[in-house]
Scaffold this active site. Structure first.
Site, PDB file in Angstrom:
ATOM      1  N   PHE A   1      82.699  59.308 -61.660  1.00  0.00           N
ATOM      2  CA  PHE A   1      82.277  59.877 -60.386  1.00  0.00           C
ATOM      3  C   PHE A   1      83.514  60.477 -59.730  1.00  0.00           C
ATOM      4  CE2 PHE A   1      81.414  60.096 -55.864  1.00  0.00           C
ATOM      5  CZ  PHE A   1      80.362  60.998 -55.935  1.00  0.00           C
ATOM      6  N   THR A   2      83.306  61.561 -58.980  1.00  0.00           N
ATOM      7  CA  THR A   2      84.433  62.363 -58.471  1.00  0.00           C
ATOM      8  C   THR A   2      85.482  61.520 -57.740  1.00  0.00           C
ATOM      9  OG1 THR A   2      83.063  62.859 -56.545  1.00  0.00           O
ATOM     10  CG2 THR A   2      83.090  64.495 -58.311  1.00  0.00           C
TER      11      THR A   2
ATOM     12  N   ASP B   1      79.954  49.744 -59.218  1.00  0.00           N
ATOM     13  CA  ASP B   1      79.739  50.699 -58.134  1.00  0.00           C
ATOM     14  C   ASP B   1      78.297  50.486 -57.698  1.00  0.00           C
ATOM     15  OD1 ASP B   1      78.955  52.897 -56.606  1.00  0.00           O
ATOM     16  OD2 ASP B   1      80.432  54.206 -57.546  1.00  0.00           O
TER      17      ASP B   1
ATOM     18  N   PHE C   1      85.681  70.855 -55.325  1.00  0.00           N
ATOM     19  CA  PHE C   1      84.338  71.356 -55.017  1.00  0.00           C
ATOM     20  C   PHE C   1      84.038  71.375 -53.530  1.00  0.00           C
ATOM     21  CE2 PHE C   1      82.826  67.021 -54.376  1.00  0.00           C
ATOM     22  CZ  PHE C   1      83.728  66.301 -55.139  1.00  0.00           C
TER      23      PHE C   1
ATOM     24  N   ARG D   1      76.985  69.946 -59.553  1.00  0.00           N
ATOM     25  CA  ARG D   1      77.525  68.800 -60.281  1.00  0.00           C
ATOM     26  C   ARG D   1      77.790  69.253 -61.718  1.00  0.00           C
ATOM     27  NH1 ARG D   1      80.012  66.479 -56.745  1.00  0.00           N
ATOM     28  NH2 ARG D   1      79.167  64.809 -55.514  1.00  0.00           N
TER      29      ARG D   1
ATOM     30  N   TYR E   1      87.915  43.839 -31.614  1.00  0.00           N
ATOM     31  CA  TYR E   1      88.835  44.304 -32.665  1.00  0.00           C
ATOM     32  C   TYR E   1      88.880  43.288 -33.809  1.00  0.00           C
ATOM     33  CZ  TYR E   1      92.890  46.386 -34.902  1.00  0.00           C
ATOM     34  OH  TYR E   1      93.710  46.994 -35.804  1.00  0.00           O
TER      35      TYR E   1
ATOM     36  N   LYS F   1      74.289  55.014 -48.999  1.00  0.00           N
ATOM     37  CA  LYS F   1      73.203  55.322 -49.941  1.00  0.00           C
ATOM     38  C   LYS F   1      72.067  54.306 -49.765  1.00  0.00           C
ATOM     39  CE  LYS F   1      76.643  57.810 -51.882  1.00  0.00           C
ATOM     40  NZ  LYS F   1      78.010  57.872 -51.357  1.00  0.00           N
TER      41      LYS F   1
END
Ligand code: F0G
Length: 466
Positions: free
Chosen positions: A125-126, A216, A451, A383, A73, A259
């Site tokens: 970005f969303t 980002d 979306f 998009r 943990y 990613k």
């Protein structure tokens, strides 16, 4: 020997069967999904280009690393391995693990954003903007104009327009700008990169005003590849060096490890300033998990650490970007309107140009994504206006300049034949586009990130696409 198309720097050790379906089955699945490709069951999808997020194939080394995950943990060995990898390849001093990118965005926005502040960024970005707005900021798109033009061949469409940023600083004052939100590459523009020259100039400007830059970093390795290919002076440099040079010009980063880092889940937030890191650690224990696991299992942190090292290997990143370029090239040659130049993670189809006879209010991109699925079982992503949502101040639909269908290519997952099938299907639909005589309208519209869970119906009773 010179090959006509560069071969992948790996071979396949394990395969996952794909299920093909009939057109009737797909029509049924689409109706059940409310014409929203997000709501399809993946079992009903043949080639899934919905996202490159968490869908890439891990390497044998990553799978092996899972077995040595330390599930303690507190203070797990696997956390220190992750921290070490971020230090080494991204260079940030303080690393706070999170369950994925939006976990990092939540903590970041809670740390830095206050009601009445303004966050400039290179296109929205969303999830990033949603967290900024939830914490009371107004987002300002300060990307260069060319980013909104699908046919502009500008090599660095992700760059910030410094004049737009300066105007905002002048209007609202630097004190009300907690940070510049800088994505590399820019997802919503079609995976377009920023340049090192642009970043250096941005750094000069923001330093003069005491405004931090938060990167980002989800696809920063892909961005490094474009800098190496396109920016004078960088072609002889290692991808790892270019990645480091990008990060060195920023004050922190939010990362989705799903990613570039080939992981199925994971993320992190990083800062140089110890006080900010301390604030973030205090929040992460509330929202994610202890500051040495942040919502990830020990094995996930191992997979991310290993994936980071693989992500900067030149032949890995070359094959990845070139596979996307191959798909783009096939579509472009056939005259399908796509965003140029082709980005790092996806080929984006200009749905407004593809279906010029459909009004934006009938969501051409959502419609085209549904039709492509119907044709071949290929799932893409919308998009465009559906993703953009409503303006929180006016409640009106936002209609961004780009109305895109994104064909997002997971890393190391699909072959060239799969890319050919996708291209063949889209070209087939393109040639019959006049038959798509109506678009979609909302039947159910969720209030945030609509979306993902919205439901639609065809606007008229006309045959949807036969
Ligand atoms: N930033 C960028 C640029 C992204 O593309 C994403 C996710 C996130 C942040 C959020 O990260 O998913 O780990 O919480 N993009 C995926 C996509 C979902 O399909 O574009 P996450």
């Amino acid at each position: 020997m010179s090959a006509s198309h560069p071969a992948e720097p790996w071979r396949i050790k394990m395969v996952e069967p794909l299920r093909s379906t009939t057109r009737d089955q797909r029509a049924q699945a689409l109706r059940e999904a409310g014409y929203n490709i997000s709501l399809l069951r993946s079992e009903d999808v043949y080639i899934d280009l919905y996202t490159d997020s968490g869908t890439s194939a891990m390497s044998d080394r990553q799978w092996a690393a899972l077995m040595i995950g330390d599930e303690a943990y507190a203070g797990a060995r696997s956390f220190y391995r992750l921290e070490e990898a971020v230090h080494r390849y991204y260079g940030y001093e303080h690393v706070i693990p999170t369950h994925q990118g939006r976990g990092a965005e939540n903590i970041l926005s809670r740390c830095l954003v206050r009601p009445g502040t303004h966050v400039p960024g290179n296109m929205y970005f969303t999830t990033t903007r949603a967290h900024q707005e939830l914490n009371g900021a107004v987002f300002h798109d300060v990307i260069i104009d060319q980013a909104h033009d699908p046919v502009s061949d500008h090599p660095f469409k992700g760059d910030i327009d410094l004049a737009k940023l300066e105007r905002l600083i002048h209007e609202v004052g630097a004190d009300l700008i907690p940070y510049v939100s800088l994505a590399a590459t820019v997802n919503m523009a079609g995976g377009q990169p920023i340049s090192m020259a642009g970043l250096t100039a941005l750094r000069d400007l923001t330093q003069r005003h005491g405004i931090p830059i938060i990167l980002d970093a989800a696809r920063a390795v892909e961005n490094a590849w474009f800098i190496k290919q396109r920016e004078p002076g960088w072609d002889g440099r290692a991808i790892a060096d270019i990645l480091r040079a990008i990060c060195d010009l920023t004050d922190g980063a939010a990362m989705s490890a799903k990613k570039d880092s080939y992981a199925n889940i994971g993320g992190w937030l990083a800062f140089r300033a110890p006080d900010l890191a301390e604030r973030a650690r205090n929040l992460v224990v509330l929202y994610e998990g202890l500051h040495t696991y942040g919502g990830m299992a020990g094995r996930d942190m191992e997979a991310v650490a290993q994936g980071i090292a693989e992500s900067v290997q030149e032949d890995n990143i070359r094959t990845r970007v070139q596979q996307v370029a191959y798909l783009g090239q096939r579509l472009a040659v056939a005259g399908v309107p796509i965003v140029r130049p082709v980005g790092g993670h996806a080929v984006c189809v200009d749905a407004a140009a593809f279906l010029p006879h459909l009004p934006r209010e009938q969501f051409p991109a959502q419609t085209l994504a549904a039709v492509l699925y119907l044709d071949s079982g290929v799932r893409s992503t919308e998009r465009g206006a559906v993703s953009a949502g409503r303006d929180p101040a006016t409640g009106l639909d936002r209609f961004p300049a780009l109305e895109l269908v994104r064909l997002t290519v997971p890393r190391r997952t699909y072959t060239q034949s799969h890319m050919d099938l996708v291209a063949d299907s889209l070209i087939h639909v393109f040639r019959q586009r006049a038959q798509i005589i109506c678009g979609l309208s909302f039947v159910h519209e969720p209030p945030t990130l609509r979306f993902f869970q919205a439901r639609f119906a065809p606007v008229s009773d006309a045959p949807f696409f036969e």
